[in-house]
Design an enzyme around this catalytic site. Sequence first.
Site, PDB file in Angstrom:
ATOM      1  N   ASP A  76       0.828  -1.198   0.000  1.00  0.00           N
ATOM      2  CA  ASP A  76       0.000   0.000   0.000  1.00  0.00           C
ATOM      3  C   ASP A  76       0.868   1.256   0.000  1.00  0.00           C
ATOM      4  O   ASP A  76       1.896   1.312   0.695  1.00  0.00           O
ATOM      5  CB  ASP A  76      -0.901  -0.012   1.233  1.00  0.00           C
ATOM      6  CG  ASP A  76      -1.811   1.189   1.315  1.00  0.00           C
ATOM      7  OD1 ASP A  76      -2.780   1.248   0.544  1.00  0.00           O
ATOM      8  OD2 ASP A  76      -1.538   2.079   2.146  1.00  0.00           O
TER       9      ASP A  76
ATOM     10  N   GLU B 294      13.605 -15.657  -1.528  1.00  0.00           N
ATOM     11  CA  GLU B 294      13.822 -16.849  -0.696  1.00  0.00           C
ATOM     12  C   GLU B 294      12.606 -17.767  -0.703  1.00  0.00           C
ATOM     13  O   GLU B 294      12.732 -18.990  -0.629  1.00  0.00           O
ATOM     14  CB  GLU B 294      14.102 -16.433   0.755  1.00  0.00           C
ATOM     15  CG  GLU B 294      15.432 -15.779   1.010  1.00  0.00           C
ATOM     16  CD  GLU B 294      15.579 -15.447   2.492  1.00  0.00           C
ATOM     17  OE1 GLU B 294      15.135 -16.267   3.333  1.00  0.00           O
ATOM     18  OE2 GLU B 294      16.101 -14.358   2.805  1.00  0.00           O
TER      19      GLU B 294
END
Length: 538
Positions: A209, A251
């Site tokens: 956001d 990851e």
Amino acid sequence: MAAPHAPRTADWWRDAVIYQVYPRSFADGDGDGTGDLAGVRARLPYLAELGVDAVWFTPWYASPLVDGGYDVADYRTIDPAFGTLAEAEKLIAEAAALDIRVIVDIVPNHVSDQHVWFQQALAAGPGSAERERFHFRPGRGENGELPPNNWPSQFSGPTWTRVPDGEWYLHLFTPEQPDLNWAHPEVRQEHEDVLRFWFERGVAGVRIDSAALLAKDPALADFEEGVDPHPYIDQDELHDVYRSWRAIADEYGGVFVGEVWLPDAERFARYLRPDELHTAFNFNFLSCPWEPGRLRRTIDDTLAEHAPVGAPATWVLCNHDVTRTVTRYGRDDTGFDFATKRFDTPTDLVLGARRARAAALLTLALPGSVYLYQGEELGLPEADVPLDRIQDPMHFRSGGIDPGRDGCRVPLPWEADTPAYGFGAGAAPWLPQPEDWERYAVDRQSVDATSMLALYRQALRIRRAEPGFGDGPMRWLPAEEGVLAFARPGGVICVVNLSAEPAGLPPHRELLLASAPLGTDGTLAPDTAVWLRVADDA
């Protein structure tokens, strides 16, 4: 039955159709009038049948809900109105079993004033380490009675609030949403920990956001119109933040989509470099009027912005902040601008629905990924929320001039002939539904081959089956004035008539889908779109 998905790849997000869920208004599982995770879990088969690839949830965290959940009190706790963390984990797993991925919303610019950090800062007082996580400053003027600077708010109203000890704190949105200090290492570490927390629970991605607002000019210098750099938008320090985030996402095989509103194409593209965000929302397309020249230019500009960094474009017609497409396209001004929202704007919903159907085919045929806001597939118009039921702070901070965003957040209608249209059994919905919404209910549209829902289901099924749709090249084709036509790989073309007269269609061997019936002479009516298969790869 939903069409089977093509095999997943690591870059699934490049051409995904992602459905936005506003949890308060999707489905109410416990009957208290507020949508919740139990309601979403019960409706997952609906999303699978619709044919979406992922679901993005607006904030479901613990929150006072001053700004619809974008005032987060605890990122690791589900708000009790929505359910529990265990339910969220079940939802993520159950969605995955249906081959639907989950994207969560992170709000890094600010937290709720009920967040433990802000409560500690208020208690600790001026000069404390706790206040350094935020932007506390003494005021200007003889007795510090004036705000520290003149920064404009992202909502109407002031951006500084004074606390009893005399200091002021910054909030680009409401006073209940204090801005974090992103120059503070604890702020960065906390958000990296939150990302790991949700990736470890199986989410596929994160929507960020207000992604361009985090970093602030350390001097908090006054804002001057037209002067660069802006003191709190698109600061260069942001890119280091997102590079560190990208390492974490990599990851886990996760992805990011940023809410980035920037007029400068080159600076916008920086956020999409290979070591930063994967995608960003395309607000220029969302706000573009239903005009052929403007649409074509916006599409070209979008693709040109993304090309230098190899990122896919995103396409969206509406979201939880924006006037619904059917309503917007039925007005004289078919664009969108927060500054121009007003009550009682004349609207032709029949015209708006026709254009929204055509826009759906246009959007789903463009290269890249698509975001679909809940209820758009039902053709919901903007609801007129009674004045005494409006909750959006944008309305109140404008002095009642702006109708706010509640009209696009009204709970969905599922069943025409049940209380609250099947949204939930028990308490009345948190926002009132219009009395004539039975016509939009899922159960009625599911058995109507001409409905908006039927159009979206068919379009998503074809989009998935046609290898030329989604990410990849496109080429404009010659067309009559007021008509947009473009080719995708594999011999599929999209034609959209935005003129006031019927238009001829190019030679083709198959009509794949039309947003409205063709004329008896085979012409394309105004405000209508088609997908065609041509004899060879056009």
